[in-house]
Design a protein around this motif. Structure first.
Motif, PDB file in Angstrom:
ATOM      1  N   ALA A 239       0.838  -1.205   0.000  1.00 35.98           N
ATOM      2  CA  ALA A 239       0.000   0.000   0.000  1.00 35.98           C
ATOM      3  C   ALA A 239       0.872   1.255   0.000  1.00 35.98           C
ATOM      4  N   PHE A 240       1.979   1.218   0.741  1.00 40.70           N
ATOM      5  CA  PHE A 240       2.889   2.375   0.763  1.00 40.70           C
ATOM      6  C   PHE A 240       3.436   2.641  -0.642  1.00 40.70           C
ATOM      7  N   LEU A 241       3.719   1.572  -1.357  1.00 42.20           N
ATOM      8  CA  LEU A 241       4.231   1.734  -2.717  1.00 42.20           C
ATOM      9  C   LEU A 241       3.149   2.237  -3.669  1.00 42.20           C
ATOM     10  N   THR A 242       1.998   1.545  -3.677  1.00 42.47           N
ATOM     11  CA  THR A 242       0.995   1.844  -4.710  1.00 42.47           C
ATOM     12  C   THR A 242       0.179   3.091  -4.377  1.00 42.47           C
ATOM     13  N   GLN A 243       0.093   3.429  -3.092  1.00 44.76           N
ATOM     14  CA  GLN A 243      -0.722   4.597  -2.721  1.00 44.76           C
ATOM     15  C   GLN A 243       0.111   5.847  -2.474  1.00 44.76           C
ATOM     16  N   PHE A 244       1.406   5.669  -2.272  1.00 50.75           N
ATOM     17  CA  PHE A 244       2.231   6.862  -2.053  1.00 50.75           C
ATOM     18  C   PHE A 244       3.371   7.001  -3.067  1.00 50.75           C
ATOM     19  N   LEU A 245       4.364   6.116  -2.982  1.00 52.57           N
ATOM     20  CA  LEU A 245       5.581   6.352  -3.776  1.00 52.57           C
ATOM     21  C   LEU A 245       5.315   6.334  -5.284  1.00 52.57           C
ATOM     22  N   GLU A 246       4.527   5.361  -5.746  1.00 51.44           N
ATOM     23  CA  GLU A 246       4.279   5.264  -7.185  1.00 51.44           C
ATOM     24  C   GLU A 246       3.500   6.468  -7.714  1.00 51.44           C
ATOM     25  N   PRO A 247       2.344   6.800  -7.144  1.00 42.18           N
ATOM     26  CA  PRO A 247       1.632   7.973  -7.668  1.00 42.18           C
ATOM     27  C   PRO A 247       2.412   9.276  -7.480  1.00 42.18           C
ATOM     28  N   TYR A 248       3.242   9.326  -6.428  1.00 42.76           N
ATOM     29  CA  TYR A 248       4.037  10.541  -6.198  1.00 42.76           C
ATOM     30  C   TYR A 248       4.934  10.825  -7.402  1.00 42.76           C
ATOM     31  N   PHE A 249       5.656   9.812  -7.858  1.00 41.73           N
ATOM     32  CA  PHE A 249       6.554  10.033  -8.995  1.00 41.73           C
ATOM     33  C   PHE A 249       5.809   9.994 -10.336  1.00 41.73           C
ATOM     34  N   ALA A 250       4.753   9.198 -10.414  1.00 40.87           N
ATOM     35  CA  ALA A 250       4.015   9.087 -11.678  1.00 40.87           C
ATOM     36  C   ALA A 250       3.330  10.391 -12.061  1.00 40.87           C
ATOM     37  N   ALA A 251       3.140  11.275 -11.088  1.00 39.28           N
ATOM     38  CA  ALA A 251       2.491  12.560 -11.377  1.00 39.28           C
ATOM     39  C   ALA A 251       3.438  13.561 -12.023  1.00 39.28           C
ATOM     40  N   MET A 252       4.732  13.278 -11.963  1.00 44.57           N
ATOM     41  CA  MET A 252       5.720  14.292 -12.355  1.00 44.57           C
ATOM     42  C   MET A 252       6.028  14.255 -13.844  1.00 44.57           C
ATOM     43  N   ASP A 253       6.688  15.317 -14.285  1.00 47.55           N
ATOM     44  CA  ASP A 253       7.066  15.391 -15.690  1.00 47.55           C
ATOM     45  C   ASP A 253       8.407  14.682 -15.911  1.00 47.55           C
ATOM     46  N   PRO A 254       8.445  13.724 -16.806  1.00 49.14           N
ATOM     47  CA  PRO A 254       9.688  12.956 -17.022  1.00 49.14           C
ATOM     48  C   PRO A 254      10.870  13.824 -17.448  1.00 49.14           C
ATOM     49  N   ASN A 255      10.620  14.776 -18.331  1.00 52.71           N
ATOM     50  CA  ASN A 255      11.737  15.626 -18.766  1.00 52.71           C
ATOM     51  C   ASN A 255      12.234  16.529 -17.640  1.00 52.71           C
ATOM     52  N   ALA A 256      11.346  16.917 -16.742  1.00 56.81           N
ATOM     53  CA  ALA A 256      11.778  17.713 -15.583  1.00 56.81           C
ATOM     54  C   ALA A 256      12.695  16.871 -14.703  1.00 56.81           C
ATOM     55  N   LEU A 257      12.318  15.612 -14.506  1.00 57.16           N
ATOM     56  CA  LEU A 257      13.175  14.733 -13.700  1.00 57.16           C
ATOM     57  C   LEU A 257      14.528  14.540 -14.373  1.00 57.16           C
ATOM     58  N   LEU A 258      14.516  14.380 -15.681  1.00 54.94           N
ATOM     59  CA  LEU A 258      15.785  14.185 -16.393  1.00 54.94           C
ATOM     60  C   LEU A 258      16.648  15.450 -16.365  1.00 54.94           C
ATOM     61  N   ALA A 259      16.029  16.594 -16.526  1.00 54.69           N
ATOM     62  CA  ALA A 259      16.799  17.848 -16.541  1.00 54.69           C
ATOM     63  C   ALA A 259      17.466  18.084 -15.188  1.00 54.69           C
ATOM     64  N   THR A 260      16.724  17.827 -14.128  1.00 51.01           N
ATOM     65  CA  THR A 260      17.302  18.064 -12.805  1.00 51.01           C
ATOM     66  C   THR A 260      18.285  16.951 -12.430  1.00 51.01           C
ATOM     67  N   ALA A 261      18.035  15.742 -12.913  1.00 47.05           N
ATOM     68  CA  ALA A 261      18.985  14.648 -12.650  1.00 47.05           C
ATOM     69  C   ALA A 261      20.339  14.947 -13.286  1.00 47.05           C
TER      70      ALA A 261
END
Lengths: 363, 363
Positions: A239-261
């Motif tokens: 539940a911690f994975l599917t209700q928190f961590l996964e939706p937390y990152f799935a909401a973000m913009d992939p290119n934003a994550l790549l640019a900041t990475a």
């Protein structure tokens, strides 16, 4: 431009977009008009010496600072300080691949931005928009720590106190590789399409896989063994994975994550001193508290302590938290009190500029 | 069947395929004819009490034991002991998804195999093929440690000494999640095709991504910071990745990695005692040395020490190695000497069965 509901007022309250104009970048690119997403708390005093700057971390924004760190009763108290949090260029709220209307830099065409570019942009914002010339404190976590170190090395006279939390002045090889595995989760998703997706949802699989890497390296072996997710209100590990961590990152913009990475991987204050880290950190005049998290798996205490030893007059203040790096979310009941205690001490520490002000006042 | 040159005599010397017949599995499946890939060294004495068993780890085979651990001058000395290394079911050399000619269990149809199934198969092999009823020592690393614990709990009277290295009796939640991220690198490769690829090379991208996860979690932050790859003969961090870690995993069979990962994720001796780990480990009568590696990021010392405390009469012997979990390759000059010293002590420790033999001899 892509509409992504994550980067709106619904999720991120009370921020303002402030243009600082054209920014020429260290890597050679240009952003014709940088808009910084800025959140402020409190009031700048007449002397303009009560300003605190908070840069943001990977995947993070000013909102976590609003939710957990800033407020009455905290060290970061708006009744005493004018607090400014500036979201990273490319991070999703400030000018970023998915939100710019400038085709020359949108999506896969977004230029490479470095930590130094952010700090230059922030300094311009503070000076030109707010008239701030010195900062009582720069405090940031993770990539915010990278920016904190960059501020203290690049503009030593402007930074009176610095508190890099759970981050390093020079990115480590292990961190570079870990970040690359985060990127690979996105790159390997066919929906990413070289950065030219129609919606971040096209990259949902890759973002979920990235969330799973955060589960193992971002938290700690003890977090999972002690089932700390239960204290956070989840029924199970799953539940911690599917209700928190996964939706937390799935909401973000992939290119934003790549640019900041990309930026994270290359953070290094020794670029100012021909690769000599000791010389770079030796430039720091800010009173500095280096604050690693005890169970951090990729910014381990010893890496932070080794840098702290190179910062004149600095102190090591380890934050004890079994949540590891993601302890930065401030969910452990003991985390924020430790941060507050350290920052209260730090803000109470007299610094050279106070002497100067007192001398000036007494003349 | 798929021809994969990695699982041949060219890479794995001197092993024999020995059939142990039909094996009904804990999860309900059946392997109609299990062939175990077995490597032996030395000679079984008349009393048949000088046998040592070495089970294998994830992605590993008997070959690393041949190359680094077994031989004259080592504790595992073929001039004194009859040493048997048995490769895991599903691991690529023994009966496995890609190498079986039985269509009912090939590729995606390979049944779920547990640690206990391997141990049952090994016990049958030792008893029926070699006439071995007791083992002077069971020693294994990582998943080999899981099998070592399983042996000591399931067949306490047969195991006189046990040395689980860098592994646990009950898999931790963190380990489960880490292993899942390894799996996801394969599952997310379109070439994997639900397990029905034509060649492991179809899954090269996923295998390389898995290698990168090993780079960050399998080694240690200090390995990378200290640039230990240089001592291993590589010119750069990149060369270590592209010339060693990537081709190492890219050569393997994806379904073999998935089959053994599933097993690893569910290793748990407390299945014998209704979930009571203390009760399970309390059954162990073997003299046991628990041997974690100091810098292991996913079998941390404290996890192993907590289990060691539950094994009667056991000792904790931490192996100091900055290489972390992959220190198991034995590449650090200090690693094998530490293993040899501990195993020499352990083999020199009198155990109950010696008393029994002596009593029998004196009658």
């Amino acid at each position: 431009m892509i509409d992504n509901p994550y980067y709106t007022d619904a999720v991120h309250q009370d921020f303002e977009l402030i243009s600082i104009g054209r920014l020429e970048l260290e890597e050679g690119g240009v952003i014709p008009d940088v808009k910084l997403a800025v959140r402020t708390w409190g009031t700048l005093n007449e002397a303009k010496d009560n300003a605190i700057l908070i840069p943001t971390w990977y995947s993070g924004t000013h909102q976590i600072w609003a939710d957990a760190y800033v407020g009455e009763g905290h060290a970061l108290d708006p009744s005493s300080y004018f607090i400014v949090s500036v979201n990273q260029i490319g991070g999703g709220l400030s000018t970023s691949p998915h939100n710019t209307d400038d085709d020359s830099i949108s999506m896969s065409r977004f230029p490479k931005v470095r930590i130094g570019d952010d700090v230059v942009a922030q300094e311009r914002l503070l000076r030109e928009h707010f008239g701030i010339e010195t900062l009582a404190l720069v405090v940031g976590g993770s990539m915010g720590a990278q920016q904190t170190y960059e501020w203290a090395v690049r503009f030593p006279a402007k930074v009176l106190r610095a508190a890099p939390i759970a981050g390093t002045a020079k990115n480590t090889p292990h961190d570079f590789l870990f970040t690359e595995t985060l990127n690979e989760q996105i790159w390997s998703d066919p929906g990413w399409n070289g950065g030219e997706y129609a919606s971040h949802e096209d990259v949902a699989d890759g973002l979920v896989r990235q969330a799973h890497l955060w589960a193992t390296m971002g938290l700690s072996t003890e977090f999972w063994k002690q089932e700390k997710w239960a204290a956070l209100g989840f029924e199970s590990r799953e539940a911690f994975l599917t209700q928190f961590l996964e939706p937390y990152f799935a909401a973000m913009d992939p290119n934003a994550l790549l640019a900041t990475a990309w930026k994270w991987q290359r953070g290094d204050v020794s670029r100012h001193t021909g690769g000599d880290l000791a010389a770079a950190l030796g430039r720091i005049t800010a009173k500095t508290f280096v604050m690693p998290i005890s169970e951090d798996m990729f910014f381990p205490v010893r890496d932070c302590a080794a840098e702290q030893a190179l910062v004149p007059g600095s102190e090591l203040r380890v934050i004890d938290d079994v949540h590891g790096h993601l302890g930065l979310f401030g969910v452990d009941p003991g985390f924020i009190p430790q941060v507050d205690a350290a920052l209260t001490d730090l803000l109470a520490t007299p610094v050279a500029a106070d002497d100067r002000s007192e001398q000036a006042a007494s003349v």
